[in-house]
Scaffold this motif. Structure first.
Motif, PDB file in Angstrom:
ATOM      1  N   ARG A 190      32.852  37.935  33.455  1.00 35.40           N
ATOM      2  CA  ARG A 190      32.818  38.823  34.618  1.00 35.40           C
ATOM      3  C   ARG A 190      33.298  38.076  35.859  1.00 35.40           C
ATOM      4  O   ARG A 190      34.027  38.632  36.686  1.00 35.40           O
ATOM      5  CB  ARG A 190      31.399  39.329  34.837  1.00 35.40           C
ATOM      6  CG  ARG A 190      30.834  40.176  33.716  1.00 35.40           C
ATOM      7  CD  ARG A 190      31.604  41.486  33.557  1.00 35.40           C
ATOM      8  NE  ARG A 190      31.021  42.295  32.513  1.00 35.40           N
ATOM      9  CZ  ARG A 190      31.325  42.212  31.228  1.00 35.40           C
ATOM     10  NH1 ARG A 190      32.235  41.321  30.839  1.00 35.40           N
ATOM     11  NH2 ARG A 190      30.773  43.005  30.331  1.00 35.40           N
ATOM     12  N   LEU A 191      32.873  36.823  35.985  1.00 38.38           N
ATOM     13  CA  LEU A 191      33.309  36.018  37.129  1.00 38.38           C
ATOM     14  C   LEU A 191      34.812  35.802  37.090  1.00 38.38           C
ATOM     15  O   LEU A 191      35.488  35.864  38.123  1.00 38.38           O
ATOM     16  CB  LEU A 191      32.579  34.678  37.123  1.00 38.38           C
ATOM     17  CG  LEU A 191      32.911  33.714  38.269  1.00 38.38           C
ATOM     18  CD1 LEU A 191      32.561  34.336  39.609  1.00 38.38           C
ATOM     19  CD2 LEU A 191      32.160  32.393  38.093  1.00 38.38           C
ATOM     20  N   ARG A 192      35.352  35.575  35.889  1.00 39.27           N
ATOM     21  CA  ARG A 192      36.793  35.390  35.770  1.00 39.27           C
ATOM     22  C   ARG A 192      37.539  36.646  36.196  1.00 39.27           C
ATOM     23  O   ARG A 192      38.556  36.571  36.902  1.00 39.27           O
ATOM     24  CB  ARG A 192      37.151  35.052  34.326  1.00 39.27           C
ATOM     25  CG  ARG A 192      38.630  34.725  34.117  1.00 39.27           C
ATOM     26  CD  ARG A 192      38.994  34.697  32.657  1.00 39.27           C
ATOM     27  NE  ARG A 192      38.899  36.019  32.060  1.00 39.27           N
ATOM     28  CZ  ARG A 192      39.241  36.298  30.808  1.00 39.27           C
ATOM     29  NH1 ARG A 192      39.663  35.330  30.028  1.00 39.27           N
ATOM     30  NH2 ARG A 192      39.122  37.518  30.331  1.00 39.27           N
ATOM     31  N   GLU A 193      37.031  37.817  35.806  1.00 36.64           N
ATOM     32  CA  GLU A 193      37.676  39.066  36.195  1.00 36.64           C
ATOM     33  C   GLU A 193      37.638  39.256  37.703  1.00 36.64           C
ATOM     34  O   GLU A 193      38.606  39.734  38.302  1.00 36.64           O
ATOM     35  CB  GLU A 193      36.983  40.242  35.493  1.00 36.64           C
ATOM     36  CG  GLU A 193      37.286  40.331  34.021  1.00 36.64           C
ATOM     37  CD  GLU A 193      38.770  40.526  33.762  1.00 36.64           C
ATOM     38  OE1 GLU A 193      39.359  41.432  34.379  1.00 36.64           O
ATOM     39  OE2 GLU A 193      39.349  39.763  32.972  1.00 36.64           O
ATOM     40  N   GLN A 194      36.527  38.873  38.319  1.00 38.73           N
ATOM     41  CA  GLN A 194      36.435  38.988  39.776  1.00 38.73           C
ATOM     42  C   GLN A 194      37.425  38.061  40.471  1.00 38.73           C
ATOM     43  O   GLN A 194      38.036  38.437  41.476  1.00 38.73           O
ATOM     44  CB  GLN A 194      35.008  38.676  40.230  1.00 38.73           C
ATOM     45  CG  GLN A 194      33.977  39.697  39.775  1.00 38.73           C
ATOM     46  CD  GLN A 194      32.566  39.295  40.162  1.00 38.73           C
ATOM     47  OE1 GLN A 194      32.350  38.301  40.834  1.00 38.73           O
ATOM     48  NE2 GLN A 194      31.584  40.076  39.719  1.00 38.73           N
ATOM     49  N   VAL A 195      37.580  36.855  39.924  1.00 38.82           N
ATOM     50  CA  VAL A 195      38.535  35.905  40.503  1.00 38.82           C
ATOM     51  C   VAL A 195      39.962  36.434  40.370  1.00 38.82           C
ATOM     52  O   VAL A 195      40.759  36.365  41.320  1.00 38.82           O
ATOM     53  CB  VAL A 195      38.400  34.533  39.823  1.00 38.82           C
ATOM     54  CG1 VAL A 195      39.535  33.609  40.256  1.00 38.82           C
ATOM     55  CG2 VAL A 195      37.058  33.900  40.157  1.00 38.82           C
ATOM     56  N   VAL A 196      40.280  36.962  39.183  1.00 38.66           N
ATOM     57  CA  VAL A 196      41.628  37.521  38.971  1.00 38.66           C
ATOM     58  C   VAL A 196      41.883  38.672  39.924  1.00 38.66           C
ATOM     59  O   VAL A 196      42.961  38.786  40.521  1.00 38.66           O
ATOM     60  CB  VAL A 196      41.787  37.976  37.505  1.00 38.66           C
ATOM     61  CG1 VAL A 196      43.084  38.750  37.330  1.00 38.66           C
ATOM     62  CG2 VAL A 196      41.770  36.767  36.568  1.00 38.66           C
ATOM     63  N   GLN A 197      40.886  39.552  40.085  1.00 36.48           N
ATOM     64  CA  GLN A 197      41.051  40.689  40.984  1.00 36.48           C
ATOM     65  C   GLN A 197      41.217  40.216  42.420  1.00 36.48           C
ATOM     66  O   GLN A 197      42.032  40.757  43.185  1.00 36.48           O
ATOM     67  CB  GLN A 197      39.827  41.613  40.872  1.00 36.48           C
ATOM     68  CG  GLN A 197      39.926  42.897  41.666  1.00 36.48           C
ATOM     69  CD  GLN A 197      41.009  43.822  41.142  1.00 36.48           C
ATOM     70  OE1 GLN A 197      41.434  43.703  39.992  1.00 36.48           O
ATOM     71  NE2 GLN A 197      41.459  44.738  41.976  1.00 36.48           N
ATOM     72  N   GLU A 199      42.462  37.353  43.359  1.00 36.61           N
ATOM     73  CA  GLU A 199      43.790  36.758  43.497  1.00 36.61           C
ATOM     74  C   GLU A 199      44.860  37.842  43.636  1.00 36.61           C
ATOM     75  O   GLU A 199      45.827  37.678  44.380  1.00 36.61           O
ATOM     76  CB  GLU A 199      44.087  35.870  42.296  1.00 36.61           C
ATOM     77  CG  GLU A 199      43.267  34.582  42.270  1.00 36.61           C
ATOM     78  CD  GLU A 199      43.549  33.748  41.034  1.00 36.61           C
ATOM     79  OE1 GLU A 199      44.192  34.292  40.109  1.00 36.61           O
ATOM     80  OE2 GLU A 199      43.131  32.585  40.996  1.00 36.61           O
ATOM     81  N   LYS A 200      44.684  38.949  42.908  1.00 36.64           N
ATOM     82  CA  LYS A 200      45.651  40.057  43.025  1.00 36.64           C
ATOM     83  C   LYS A 200      45.637  40.628  44.437  1.00 36.64           C
ATOM     84  O   LYS A 200      46.699  40.895  45.021  1.00 36.64           O
ATOM     85  CB  LYS A 200      45.315  41.141  42.005  1.00 36.64           C
ATOM     86  CG  LYS A 200      45.599  40.762  40.567  1.00 36.64           C
ATOM     87  CD  LYS A 200      45.241  41.899  39.629  1.00 36.64           C
ATOM     88  CE  LYS A 200      45.531  41.524  38.172  1.00 36.64           C
ATOM     89  NZ  LYS A 200      45.157  42.628  37.239  1.00 36.64           N
ATOM     90  N   SER A 205      48.104  40.951  49.835  1.00 40.49           N
ATOM     91  CA  SER A 205      48.001  40.668  51.262  1.00 40.49           C
ATOM     92  C   SER A 205      49.123  39.738  51.723  1.00 40.49           C
ATOM     93  O   SER A 205      49.724  39.949  52.781  1.00 40.49           O
ATOM     94  CB  SER A 205      46.632  40.046  51.559  1.00 40.49           C
ATOM     95  OG  SER A 205      46.537  39.673  52.908  1.00 40.49           O
ATOM     96  N   GLN A 206      49.416  38.703  50.915  1.00 41.71           N
ATOM     97  CA  GLN A 206      50.483  37.769  51.278  1.00 41.71           C
ATOM     98  C   GLN A 206      51.839  38.459  51.290  1.00 41.71           C
ATOM     99  O   GLN A 206      52.659  38.230  52.190  1.00 41.71           O
ATOM    100  CB  GLN A 206      50.494  36.601  50.292  1.00 41.71           C
ATOM    101  CG  GLN A 206      49.318  35.652  50.449  1.00 41.71           C
ATOM    102  CD  GLN A 206      49.358  34.529  49.437  1.00 41.71           C
ATOM    103  OE1 GLN A 206      50.061  34.599  48.437  1.00 41.71           O
ATOM    104  NE2 GLN A 206      48.595  33.482  49.686  1.00 41.71           N
TER     105      GLN A 206
END
Length: 426
Positions: A190-197, A199-200, A205-206
């Motif tokens: 779940r933490l990995r999915e949050q990090v991926v989201q 980053e997206k 934003s960039q």
């Protein structure tokens, strides 16, 4: 007692290994739900069969196994369908083994399955700590209930109270360890999915900031010169100069937008056979004026080979790399282009004698809005180049050393046209 502990640890190890491997795959979101359930059923069935085949002895004529643990995991994490299928496997194998405890065992496990089914309805909504506590508590209560049924309704002697406590403790410990392992794995995914989201969202934003920053500058300049055109008494020469500057700035804005669109979706639908020597020569003709301005000498050694792709995008990719290479040689130098074909792969290399890059810079090449030129660069060129090569089914490798230059190696699938090209040598 030592033999008991040895057999118990073996049963623990088998269950933990299977559950760990299954959970790693089960939390992979690219795996379909049907495959997940089938995988859970298969792994937990093996755990049940192994435990019943190699039970551990707790007394004279008393055998015990940990089949209740994989059954519990199957129901709580796989659903009712998986649980029912595991119960069928358990009952069928228990009939196959035989013995006086067959029917009591099937009855007690059917009651356990029913209790697990009721628990499953609320289990997924609870927190990790509550799920671990529920698994441990359920295991203790169920094991005690099974012993009570055996003793009161079937008059099966299962030994003194210390034996009860040993078996209950073994089940509770297994459920506790397994619950912690499962919830830790689930939490990490779940933490990995949050990090991926995250980053997206950061990437979006960039990109939005990059478009806003890069397009605003030429549009602001064009607007300013157009306002000057409205000034009374402006002469024809100044009017023409302002118009040319405005058109140039609008063209620059259009070029920036095109780069972003190329990154998002390279137009590789219209693929044609590209003769690499011709494409490289065309690119050299375009880049030569810039090379002359920077006192850069261009040499090429390109073998006869073909690839498949878009001529405009392929040339654009080569131009982006060559332009960066020339700008990396502020005091002049050499740009060497080479191409050769080995079996089914075409290798195109571009080498310069420029300032080179650090390993950290090489790793970030192709990232949106990252440039080694600092404030002077946008990072769009390399971002687009990587996207173009990727869309053509190829890859880019970069070797660089500060002060000694950089080498880009592009690998692309070779194309073998039906009509071989007739090469004329001059």
């Amino acid at each position: 007692m030592s033999e008991f502990m040895k057999d118990l640890l073996v049963n623990y190890l088998v269950i933990l290994v299977f559950v760990f491997l299954v959970q790693l795959i089960y939390e992979n979101y690219s795996v379909s739900e049907t495959k997940r359930k089938f995988l859970m059923f298969g792994a937990m069935s093996l755990c049940i069969v192994f435990g019943m085949t190699f039970p551990f002895q707790i007394g004279e004529g008393l055998l015990f196994d940990l089949r209740l643990i994989p059954l519990m995991v199957g129901v709580l994490y796989g659903g009712s369908g998986v649980g029912a299928s595991l119960f069928v496997v358990t009952a069928a194998y228990r009939f196959f083994i035989g013995g006086f405890g067959t029917w009591p065992s099937i009855l007690t496990f059917s009651l356990a399955l029913l209790a697990l089914r009721l628990l499953h309805n609320s289990y997924a909504k609870w927190s990790s700590q509550k799920r671990i506590a529920a698994m441990t508590l359920f295991m203790g209560i169920t094991t005690l209930s099974i012993f009570t049924v055996f003793l009161l309704f079937f008059s099966i002697n299962i030994g003194p109270p210390r034996v009860w406590l040993m078996i209950i403790a073994a089940n509770i410990f297994g459920a506790l360890v397994l619950g912690i392992l499962l919830e830790t794995i689930r939490s990490s995914f779940r933490l990995r999915e949050q990090v991926v989201q995250s980053e997206k969202l950061q990437l979006i934003s960039q990109l939005a900031a990059a478009v806003s920053h890069e397009v605003r500058n030429p549009l602001t300049a064009s607007r300013g010169f157009m306002q000057l055109l409205l000034t009374e008494g402006i002469d024809t020469e100044s009017r023409n100069r302002f118009l040319n500057i405005s058109i140039s700035e609008l063209d620059r804005a259009e070029s920036i937008i095109r780069d972003y669109l190329t990154f998002a979706k390279p137009e590789t639908e219209q693929l044609v056979s590209l003769y690499v020597p011709d494409e490289v020569k065309r690119m050299i003709d375009v880049i030569t004026p810039l090379a002359n301005m920077h006192n850069v000498h261009i040499t090429s050694d390109v073998a006869a080979c073909c690839i498949k792709g878009s001529p405009q995008l392929f040339t654009q990719g080569l131009l982006n790399i060559s332009k960066n290479a020339i700008e990396a040689m502020p005091h002049g130098g050499s740009l060497i282009l080479a191409a050769e074909q080995k079996e089914g792969t075409v290798f195109i290399s571009l080498s310069d004698t420029g300032i080179g890059m650090m390993p950290e810079q090489v790793k970030r090449l192709g990232e949106p809005y990252y440039s080694t030129k600092g404030a002077k660069g946008t990072g769009l060129g390399m971002m687009v180049t990587y996207r173009i090569v990727e869309a053509m089914g190829g890859s880019i490798q970069v070797d660089s050393e500060p002060g000694k230059g950089t080498r880009f190696l592009i690998e692309l699938p070779a194309h073998f046209p039906d009509q071989p090209r007739q090469v004329q040598y001059t």
